[in-house]
Each structure stands twice: as C-alpha cells, then as structure tokens.
Design a protein around this motif. Sequence first.
Motif, PDB file in Angstrom:
ATOM      1  N   THR A   1       7.754  -1.060   1.645  1.00  0.00           N
ATOM      2  CA  THR A   1       7.149  -2.286   2.160  1.00  0.00           C
ATOM      3  C   THR A   1       6.660  -2.098   3.592  1.00  0.00           C
ATOM      4  N   THR A   2       7.467  -1.461   4.419  1.00  0.00           N
ATOM      5  CA  THR A   2       7.083  -1.199   5.807  1.00  0.00           C
ATOM      6  C   THR A   2       5.842  -0.329   5.870  1.00  0.00           C
ATOM      7  N   PHE A   3       5.804   0.728   5.039  1.00  0.00           N
ATOM      8  CA  PHE A   3       4.645   1.616   4.995  1.00  0.00           C
ATOM      9  C   PHE A   3       3.392   0.840   4.624  1.00  0.00           C
ATOM     10  N   MET A   4       3.463   0.046   3.552  1.00  0.00           N
ATOM     11  CA  MET A   4       2.289  -0.684   3.075  1.00  0.00           C
ATOM     12  C   MET A   4       1.842  -1.747   4.082  1.00  0.00           C
ATOM     13  N   GLU A   5       2.794  -2.416   4.725  1.00  0.00           N
ATOM     14  CA  GLU A   5       2.432  -3.402   5.747  1.00  0.00           C
ATOM     15  C   GLU A   5       1.691  -2.737   6.898  1.00  0.00           C
ATOM     16  N   LYS A   6       2.178  -1.580   7.355  1.00  0.00           N
ATOM     17  CA  LYS A   6       1.513  -0.871   8.445  1.00  0.00           C
ATOM     18  C   LYS A   6       0.115  -0.422   8.014  1.00  0.00           C
ATOM     19  N   TRP A   7       0.006   0.115   6.794  1.00  0.00           N
ATOM     20  CA  TRP A   7      -1.291   0.566   6.286  1.00  0.00           C
ATOM     21  C   TRP A   7      -2.284  -0.590   6.280  1.00  0.00           C
ATOM     22  N   ASN A   8      -1.863  -1.736   5.732  1.00  0.00           N
ATOM     23  CA  ASN A   8      -2.740  -2.915   5.694  1.00  0.00           C
ATOM     24  C   ASN A   8      -3.050  -3.414   7.101  1.00  0.00           C
ATOM     25  N   ASN A   9      -2.026  -3.499   7.966  1.00  0.00           N
ATOM     26  CA  ASN A   9      -2.249  -4.002   9.324  1.00  0.00           C
ATOM     27  C   ASN A   9      -3.179  -3.093  10.120  1.00  0.00           C
ATOM     28  N   ASP A  10      -3.083  -1.769   9.914  1.00  0.00           N
ATOM     29  CA  ASP A  10      -4.008  -0.852  10.577  1.00  0.00           C
ATOM     30  C   ASP A  10      -5.445  -1.113  10.127  1.00  0.00           C
ATOM     31  N   LEU A  11      -5.638  -1.433   8.857  1.00  0.00           N
ATOM     32  CA  LEU A  11      -6.981  -1.745   8.350  1.00  0.00           C
ATOM     33  C   LEU A  11      -7.485  -3.068   8.919  1.00  0.00           C
ATOM     34  N   VAL A  12      -6.589  -4.046   9.071  1.00  0.00           N
ATOM     35  CA  VAL A  12      -6.973  -5.320   9.701  1.00  0.00           C
ATOM     36  C   VAL A  12      -7.401  -5.053  11.141  1.00  0.00           C
ATOM     37  N   ALA A  13      -6.596  -4.251  11.863  1.00  0.00           N
ATOM     38  CA  ALA A  13      -6.887  -3.964  13.273  1.00  0.00           C
ATOM     39  C   ALA A  13      -8.211  -3.222  13.439  1.00  0.00           C
TER      40      ALA A  13
END
Length: 131
Positions: A27-39
């Motif tokens: 979950t942490t990995f996927m959240e970071k991956w998605n948040n990096d794409l948002v950023a």
Amino acid sequence: MIMMFGAQQDFDMLTGKWTAEDVGRLTTFMEKWNNDLVASGEFVDAQGLSAPVHARRVELRDGAPVVTDGPYAETQEVLAGYTIVECESFDRATEIAAQLANTPHPDDAALTHEWHVDIRPIAGPETGWEG
C-alpha cells in the motif's frame, strides 16, 4: 493506460497469506507511486478492481448472451487494476510502468506466472482512432 493483471489466486494470496506488514508495504509503495505521478502532473486516474470471484463474463453463443460467474480458471489472468497517465510520450509511460517491477511482496511469495503490465494509448484524435 497502464493495466495490471492478476488471477484469483493472486487476490487470495493477498488476502490470506500476506501479513498486515506485507500489505502495508504494498500500500505504501502504491501510494507513493500514485502521489509521485500527481506531483509530476501525469496522474489522471487509477482504480483497483475486485477479485475475479466477483466478476461475470457475458458471451454471445448462437446469438444469445450466456453469463458465466467468476472466478475463472486459475491460469486465466484478468485486469486487476489500472492507472491512466497523461505524459509526454509512450516511452515515458513505459518508464512509469516499469517502476511497478519494484512492487514489494513477501520474501517467500512465489509467483505462479510471469509478471507483466500492459501499456496502451487510449483511443482518441491524438492516436488516430476515435472509436
């Protein structure tokens, strides 16, 4: 669109054999991956799908629809989730998808099939096909 695939047994393993810590790392990995794409401004949408046991397939046989409830054969992969990105090139979308190769999993987890994701442009004027 970056499409992730899995089989019923993958969903079963996630919910039955993974520890809370293992699921938390994923979950942490996927959240970071998605948040990096948002950023980066490249994120458009992402959704995970429920397990194949909750799926139905509608096929046309002899001119009539036939409905089959999931899950399907263990080896049959289904779409498990997707992420839509809007980025400068198909190569950049490929780079983004390749980051998923580092998705965490339990050390003793054995993959029952080759891991892959598919990347496909969404049809529209820029792809030369509008549907």
